[in-house]
Design a protein around this motif. Structure first.
Motif, mmCIF file in Angstrom:
data_model
loop_
_atom_site.group_PDB
_atom_site.id
_atom_site.type_symbol
_atom_site.label_atom_id
_atom_site.label_comp_id
_atom_site.label_asym_id
_atom_site.label_seq_id
_atom_site.Cartn_x
_atom_site.Cartn_y
_atom_site.Cartn_z
ATOM 1 N N GLY A 1 0.806 -1.214 0.000
ATOM 2 C CA GLY A 1 0.000 0.000 0.000
ATOM 3 C C GLY A 1 0.839 1.264 0.000
ATOM 4 O O GLY A 1 0.563 2.215 -0.751
ATOM 5 N N SER A 2 1.876 1.292 0.840
ATOM 6 C CA SER A 2 2.723 2.488 0.899
ATOM 7 C C SER A 2 3.468 2.694 -0.413
ATOM 8 O O SER A 2 3.670 3.830 -0.865
ATOM 9 N N ALA A 3 3.868 1.598 -1.053
ATOM 10 C CA ALA A 3 4.552 1.707 -2.344
ATOM 11 C C ALA A 3 3.603 2.209 -3.422
ATOM 12 O O ALA A 3 3.994 3.009 -4.291
ATOM 13 N N ILE A 4 2.366 1.773 -3.376
ATOM 14 C CA ILE A 4 1.383 2.239 -4.360
ATOM 15 C C ILE A 4 1.141 3.730 -4.201
ATOM 16 O O ILE A 4 1.009 4.466 -5.191
ATOM 17 N N ARG A 5 1.080 4.208 -2.972
ATOM 18 C CA ARG A 5 0.924 5.652 -2.756
ATOM 19 C C ARG A 5 2.076 6.411 -3.412
ATOM 20 O O ARG A 5 1.874 7.477 -4.010
ATOM 21 N N ARG A 6 3.277 5.890 -3.298
ATOM 22 C CA ARG A 6 4.427 6.532 -3.937
ATOM 23 C C ARG A 6 4.291 6.506 -5.465
ATOM 24 O O ARG A 6 4.634 7.480 -6.153
ATOM 25 N N MET A 7 3.794 5.393 -5.993
ATOM 26 C CA MET A 7 3.637 5.291 -7.446
ATOM 27 C C MET A 7 2.569 6.251 -7.953
ATOM 28 O O MET A 7 2.722 6.862 -9.023
ATOM 29 N N VAL A 8 1.481 6.378 -7.214
ATOM 30 C CA VAL A 8 0.428 7.304 -7.616
ATOM 31 C C VAL A 8 0.978 8.729 -7.659
ATOM 32 O O VAL A 8 0.714 9.484 -8.605
ATOM 33 N N LYS A 9 1.759 9.103 -6.651
ATOM 34 C CA LYS A 9 2.375 10.434 -6.646
ATOM 35 C C LYS A 9 3.289 10.604 -7.848
ATOM 36 O O LYS A 9 3.358 11.690 -8.457
ATOM 37 N N TYR A 10 3.992 9.561 -8.210
ATOM 38 C CA TYR A 10 4.896 9.580 -9.362
ATOM 39 C C TYR A 10 4.129 9.988 -10.629
ATOM 40 O O TYR A 10 4.605 10.806 -11.430
ATOM 41 N N TYR A 11 2.940 9.441 -10.806
ATOM 42 C CA TYR A 11 2.136 9.766 -11.982
ATOM 43 C C TYR A 11 1.426 11.107 -11.832
ATOM 44 O O TYR A 11 1.268 11.845 -12.807
ATOM 45 N N LEU A 12 0.993 11.428 -10.610
ATOM 46 C CA LEU A 12 0.360 12.731 -10.390
ATOM 47 C C LEU A 12 1.330 13.871 -10.699
ATOM 48 O O LEU A 12 0.939 14.909 -11.236
ATOM 49 N N ASP A 13 2.603 13.663 -10.360
ATOM 50 C CA ASP A 13 3.618 14.683 -10.627
ATOM 51 C C ASP A 13 3.836 14.903 -12.122
ATOM 52 O O ASP A 13 4.443 15.896 -12.525
ATOM 53 N N GLN A 14 3.334 13.982 -12.942
ATOM 54 C CA GLN A 14 3.415 14.135 -14.394
ATOM 55 C C GLN A 14 2.175 14.827 -14.949
ATOM 56 O O GLN A 14 1.998 14.915 -16.162
ATOM 57 N N GLY A 15 1.310 15.312 -14.043
ATOM 58 C CA GLY A 15 0.109 16.010 -14.466
ATOM 59 C C GLY A 15 -1.053 15.117 -14.813
ATOM 60 O O GLY A 15 -2.012 15.556 -15.462
ATOM 61 N N LYS A 16 -1.006 13.858 -14.368
ATOM 62 C CA LYS A 16 -2.067 12.907 -14.669
ATOM 63 C C LYS A 16 -3.160 12.949 -13.597
ATOM 64 O O LYS A 16 -2.905 13.243 -12.435
ATOM 65 N N THR A 17 -4.381 12.651 -14.017
ATOM 66 C CA THR A 17 -5.474 12.371 -13.092
ATOM 67 C C THR A 17 -5.575 10.857 -12.986
ATOM 68 O O THR A 17 -5.772 10.171 -14.002
ATOM 69 N N ILE A 18 -5.440 10.330 -11.777
ATOM 70 C CA ILE A 18 -5.228 8.896 -11.601
ATOM 71 C C ILE A 18 -6.419 8.220 -10.936
ATOM 72 O O ILE A 18 -6.974 8.714 -9.946
ATOM 73 N N SER A 19 -6.792 7.046 -11.482
ATOM 74 C CA SER A 19 -7.663 6.110 -10.780
ATOM 75 C C SER A 19 -6.905 4.792 -10.669
ATOM 76 O O SER A 19 -6.057 4.479 -11.513
ATOM 77 N N THR A 20 -7.175 4.020 -9.621
ATOM 78 C CA THR A 20 -6.350 2.849 -9.338
ATOM 79 C C THR A 20 -7.185 1.596 -9.124
ATOM 80 O O THR A 20 -8.283 1.631 -8.575
ATOM 81 N N ILE A 21 -6.621 0.492 -9.556
ATOM 82 C CA ILE A 21 -7.214 -0.838 -9.385
ATOM 83 C C ILE A 21 -6.141 -1.744 -8.811
ATOM 84 O O ILE A 21 -4.972 -1.668 -9.204
ATOM 85 N N GLY A 22 -6.513 -2.605 -7.867
ATOM 86 C CA GLY A 22 -5.577 -3.566 -7.302
ATOM 87 C C GLY A 22 -6.173 -4.957 -7.324
ATOM 88 O O GLY A 22 -7.366 -5.137 -7.068
ATOM 89 N N ILE A 23 -5.349 -5.948 -7.637
ATOM 90 C CA ILE A 23 -5.810 -7.334 -7.638
ATOM 91 C C ILE A 23 -4.773 -8.226 -6.983
ATOM 92 O O ILE A 23 -3.569 -8.095 -7.224
ATOM 93 N N GLY A 24 -5.224 -9.115 -6.115
ATOM 94 C CA GLY A 24 -4.335 -10.025 -5.411
ATOM 95 C C GLY A 24 -5.104 -11.221 -4.894
ATOM 96 O O GLY A 24 -6.299 -11.382 -5.176
ATOM 97 N N ASP A 25 -4.417 -12.040 -4.085
ATOM 98 C CA ASP A 25 -5.048 -13.277 -3.627
ATOM 99 C C ASP A 25 -4.915 -13.542 -2.139
ATOM 100 O O ASP A 25 -5.538 -14.490 -1.629
ATOM 101 N N ASN A 26 -4.104 -12.739 -1.416
ATOM 102 C CA ASN A 26 -3.834 -13.149 -0.040
ATOM 103 C C ASN A 26 -3.691 -11.946 0.885
ATOM 104 O O ASN A 26 -3.767 -10.797 0.458
ATOM 105 N N VAL A 27 -3.444 -12.243 2.163
ATOM 106 C CA VAL A 27 -3.485 -11.196 3.187
ATOM 107 C C VAL A 27 -2.380 -10.157 3.023
ATOM 108 O O VAL A 27 -2.524 -9.030 3.503
ATOM 109 N N ASN A 28 -1.273 -10.512 2.351
ATOM 110 C CA ASN A 28 -0.238 -9.499 2.151
ATOM 111 C C ASN A 28 -0.639 -8.479 1.087
ATOM 112 O O ASN A 28 0.086 -7.522 0.823
ATOM 113 N N ASP A 29 -1.827 -8.672 0.511
ATOM 114 C CA ASP A 29 -2.363 -7.698 -0.439
ATOM 115 C C ASP A 29 -3.345 -6.731 0.216
ATOM 116 O O ASP A 29 -3.835 -5.809 -0.452
ATOM 117 N N ILE A 30 -3.631 -6.909 1.495
ATOM 118 C CA ILE A 30 -4.612 -6.054 2.161
ATOM 119 C C ILE A 30 -4.206 -4.585 2.100
ATOM 120 O O ILE A 30 -5.040 -3.709 1.840
#
Length: 256
Positions: free
Chosen positions: A178-207
């Protein structure tokens, strides 16, 4: 294009089959995302060496998240961000062993053959699995009491210990998908993008991933074990395992 949808995907048990490591069941769906201009950002407990061949097989050209959020790499494989260095964690582990009296093995202590036997990985894949750079994995199985002892000792040294799908992950504090995804979203926002996000996984480490994305999808665990138990808002449970579940998620996206 100022508006962009990012798909963050777990690998083992989601994008690829948990037991066979096959990805033929998800390959077509990945190509559909690419054709639609939707970046697929791999977000896995796997390390860089493990993920690179998969990125090449799928033809992916986006940044990617490794070792449960311990580091982020640019599309060209250069380091974008890291939480810690494995060598420093290994030094702390030696002190933790002495302080707690716990006897345990990490990836640094075992040979690829051990990984191959425990995970059914091909030989080449087992070699790659040992090449973590930003975290360390404890392979010894701990009961709850000893795990808490390990976790508290890690915190004293400035690290976190978190149970993963198969092993205990020792990482920099506050590191997760989750914390890494927040960093990635900022990475794209800093490029002037409007971002929506989707996540897919199978286990508790994806919470942690599910909690920060706009839409979350949970595929079933392998071997007919159903869905992993978790209480997460806005979670869509897909009645398929692994790559079949990933493909169904993509079908749902294009059906909206």
């Amino acid at each position: 294009m100022n508006s962009l949808t990012l798909v963050f995907s777990d690998i083992n048990g989601t994008l690829i089959d948990f037991d066979t490591y096959a990805y033929d069941g998800s390959f077509k769906a990945v190509q559909q995302l690419k054709a639609a201009g939707i970046p697929l950002i791999l977000c896995s407990s796997n390390n860089k060496a493990e993920i690179q061949p998969l990125r090449e097989a799928f033809g992916l050209h986006e940044p990617f998240i490794v070792e449960n959020g311990s580091a982020i790499y640019n599309a060209d494989g250069t380091l974008l961000w890291q939480g810690a260095l494995r060598k420093k964690i290994q030094s702390a582990i030696q002190s933790i062993r002495e302080e707690t009296g716990l006897v345990f093995e990490t990836f640094a202590d075992i040979a690829p053959e051990r990984i191959r036997q425990e995970t059914n990985r091909p030989d080449a894949s087992a070699e790659l699995a040992l090449q973590h750079q930003h975290s360390e994995l404890v392979v010894t199985r701990f009961d709850d009491k000893d795990f808490q002892l390990l976790r508290i000792a890690c915190q004293r040294h400035g690290y976190d210990a978190v149970r993963g799908k198969q092993y205990i992950n020792i990482t920099a504090p506050g590191v997760n998908k989750g914390s890494a995804i927040r960093r990635m979203v900022k990475y794209y926002l800093d490029q002037g993008k409007t971002i929506s996000t989707i996540g897919i996984g199978d286990n508790v480490n994806d919470i942690s991933m599910f909690k920060v994305v706009d839409r979350a999808f949970l595929v079933q665990l392998s071997r007919g074990r159903g869905w992993a138990a978790m209480d997460v808002d806005k979670l869509t449970r897909i009645p398929c395992e692994g790559p079949a579940g990933f493909s169904q998620m993509v079908e749902m996206l294009f059906g909206d």
